[in-house]
Design a protein around this motif. Structure first.
Motif, short mmCIF file in Angstrom:
data_model
loop_
_atom_site.label_atom_id
_atom_site.label_comp_id
_atom_site.label_asym_id
_atom_site.label_seq_id
_atom_site.Cartn_x
_atom_site.Cartn_y
_atom_site.Cartn_z
N PHE A 1 32.73 34.34 63.35
CA PHE A 1 31.89 34.82 64.43
C PHE A 1 30.59 34.05 64.63
N GLU A 2 30.01 33.54 63.56
CA GLU A 2 28.73 32.85 63.70
C GLU A 2 28.48 31.94 62.50
N VAL A 3 27.86 30.80 62.78
CA VAL A 3 27.45 29.87 61.73
C VAL A 3 25.95 29.65 61.90
N MET A 4 25.20 29.75 60.82
CA MET A 4 23.75 29.70 60.92
C MET A 4 23.14 28.81 59.85
N VAL A 5 22.14 28.04 60.28
CA VAL A 5 21.29 27.30 59.35
C VAL A 5 19.95 28.03 59.35
N PRO A 6 19.61 28.77 58.29
CA PRO A 6 18.36 29.56 58.27
C PRO A 6 17.13 28.69 58.49
N LEU A 7 16.34 29.07 59.50
CA LEU A 7 15.14 28.31 59.85
C LEU A 7 13.92 29.22 59.85
N GLN A 8 12.76 28.62 59.71
CA GLN A 8 11.50 29.34 59.85
C GLN A 8 10.50 28.45 60.57
N ASP A 9 9.64 29.08 61.37
CA ASP A 9 8.62 28.34 62.09
C ASP A 9 7.41 28.09 61.19
N VAL A 10 6.99 26.83 61.13
CA VAL A 10 5.86 26.44 60.28
C VAL A 10 4.82 25.74 61.16
N LEU A 11 3.56 26.10 60.96
CA LEU A 11 2.48 25.48 61.71
C LEU A 11 2.00 24.25 60.96
N GLU A 12 2.19 23.08 61.58
CA GLU A 12 1.79 21.83 60.95
C GLU A 12 0.56 21.25 61.64
N THR A 13 -0.31 20.64 60.85
CA THR A 13 -1.50 19.98 61.38
C THR A 13 -1.30 18.47 61.35
N LYS A 14 -1.44 17.85 62.51
CA LYS A 14 -1.26 16.41 62.59
C LYS A 14 -2.53 15.68 62.15
N LYS A 15 -2.41 14.36 62.05
CA LYS A 15 -3.54 13.55 61.61
C LYS A 15 -4.73 13.64 62.56
N ASP A 16 -4.44 13.84 63.85
CA ASP A 16 -5.53 13.92 64.82
C ASP A 16 -6.14 15.31 64.90
N GLY A 17 -5.67 16.21 64.02
CA GLY A 17 -6.22 17.56 63.98
C GLY A 17 -5.49 18.56 64.83
N SER A 18 -4.60 18.09 65.70
CA SER A 18 -3.84 19.02 66.54
C SER A 18 -2.78 19.74 65.70
N LYS A 19 -2.41 20.90 66.17
CA LYS A 19 -1.42 21.70 65.44
C LYS A 19 -0.16 21.88 66.27
N LYS A 20 0.95 21.97 65.56
CA LYS A 20 2.24 22.11 66.23
C LYS A 20 3.16 22.99 65.39
N VAL A 21 3.88 23.87 66.08
CA VAL A 21 4.84 24.73 65.40
C VAL A 21 6.20 24.01 65.35
N VAL A 22 6.71 23.85 64.15
CA VAL A 22 8.02 23.20 63.97
C VAL A 22 8.93 24.11 63.17
N SER A 23 10.22 23.97 63.42
CA SER A 23 11.21 24.76 62.68
C SER A 23 11.71 23.96 61.49
N LYS A 24 11.68 24.57 60.33
CA LYS A 24 12.17 23.93 59.12
C LYS A 24 13.21 24.81 58.44
N LYS A 25 14.11 24.15 57.73
CA LYS A 25 15.16 24.88 57.02
C LYS A 25 14.53 25.68 55.88
N ILE A 26 14.93 26.96 55.79
CA ILE A 26 14.43 27.81 54.72
C ILE A 26 15.04 27.39 53.39
N PHE A 27 16.35 27.11 53.41
CA PHE A 27 17.06 26.71 52.20
C PHE A 27 17.88 25.46 52.48
N PRO A 28 17.28 24.28 52.33
CA PRO A 28 18.03 23.03 52.57
C PRO A 28 19.27 22.97 51.70
#
Length: 217
Positions: free
Chosen positions: A81-108
């Motif tokens: 019925f479903e196949v899932m790669v568990p992800l979580q949203d993480v707030l990352e700060t770039k070198k220029d100080g800006s922030k971006k929300v990215v999805s990363k695997k919870i359990f690689p």
């Protein structure tokens, strides 16, 4: 003399061969029974469960895509019925100080599969390129408990919601909170409903968890 000896040997060999053949026919052994695979449907349980599959690092998304393609090609939608790669949203700060929300695997290295365990589904998963095995004793698939599923990001709600296709509902939480719409379809296995909403002037189908909607009278 030599010719007679040769003929005698040939005749004797033929006679022995025929005798052995006759005995073999009379005492033909029964065909051995094939061993029963341990990967059969769970006794008394034909319900789908979530299973954890171990993959090579970096193969998670490919394994997910390949299993989903096999499900489609072999028409296994009633068993897998479903196949899932568990992800979580993480707030990352770039070198220029800006922030971006990215999805990363919870359990690689792990993929979740929601399926009914039997010979066919076991074979499909186990023989997908990049899969090293199921998580469980001896690589025997063991279903996750509700608590384990919550930790892996699979939503499990102990609730009963009485809705049908065509019912008017209101989204009570999440990104579409406050939206009022009609239910177009319901997936009881995934515990989701599909509604149609307006996004930038275009009608778009959106899948909402049954626990995130409220039926309107």
């Amino acid at each position: 003399m030599a010719e007679n000896i040769t003929n005698g040997i040939d005749d004797e060999n033929i006679e022995v061969t025929e005798t052995e053949a006759a005995e073999a026919v009379q005492a033909e052994p029964e065909e051995p029974k094939r061993p029963v695979s341990s990967n059969v449907k769970q006794n008394g349980d034909n319900e789908p469960h979530w299973y954890v599959v171990h993959t090579y690092s970096g193969y998670e998304n490919k394994v997910k895509a390949d299993i989903e393609k096999t499900i489609e090609n072999r028409r296994l939608e009633d068993q897998m019925f479903e196949v899932m790669v568990p992800l979580q949203d993480v707030l990352e700060t770039k070198k220029d100080g800006s922030k971006k929300v990215v999805s990363k695997k919870i359990f690689p290295g792990y993929v979740l599969v929601h399926m009914i365990k039997n010979d066919v589904t076991w074979y499909v998963v186990r023989n997908t390129r990049g899969v090293t095995g199921f998580v469980g004793p001896g690589s025997e698939p063991v279903p996750l408990t509700n608590e384990e599923m919550r930790k892996l990001g699979v939503r499990i709600d102990d609730y009963v919601i009485d809705v049908e296709v065509g019912d008017m509902i209101k989204v009570i939480r999440g990104a579409w909170e406050g939206t009022v719409a009609n239910i177009k379809s319901i997936n009881r296995t995934k515990e989701t409903a599909t509604i149609e909403i307006d996004i930038f002037g275009r009608s778009t189908d959106v899948e909402i968890g049954l626990g995130d909607i409220q039926k309107l009278d």
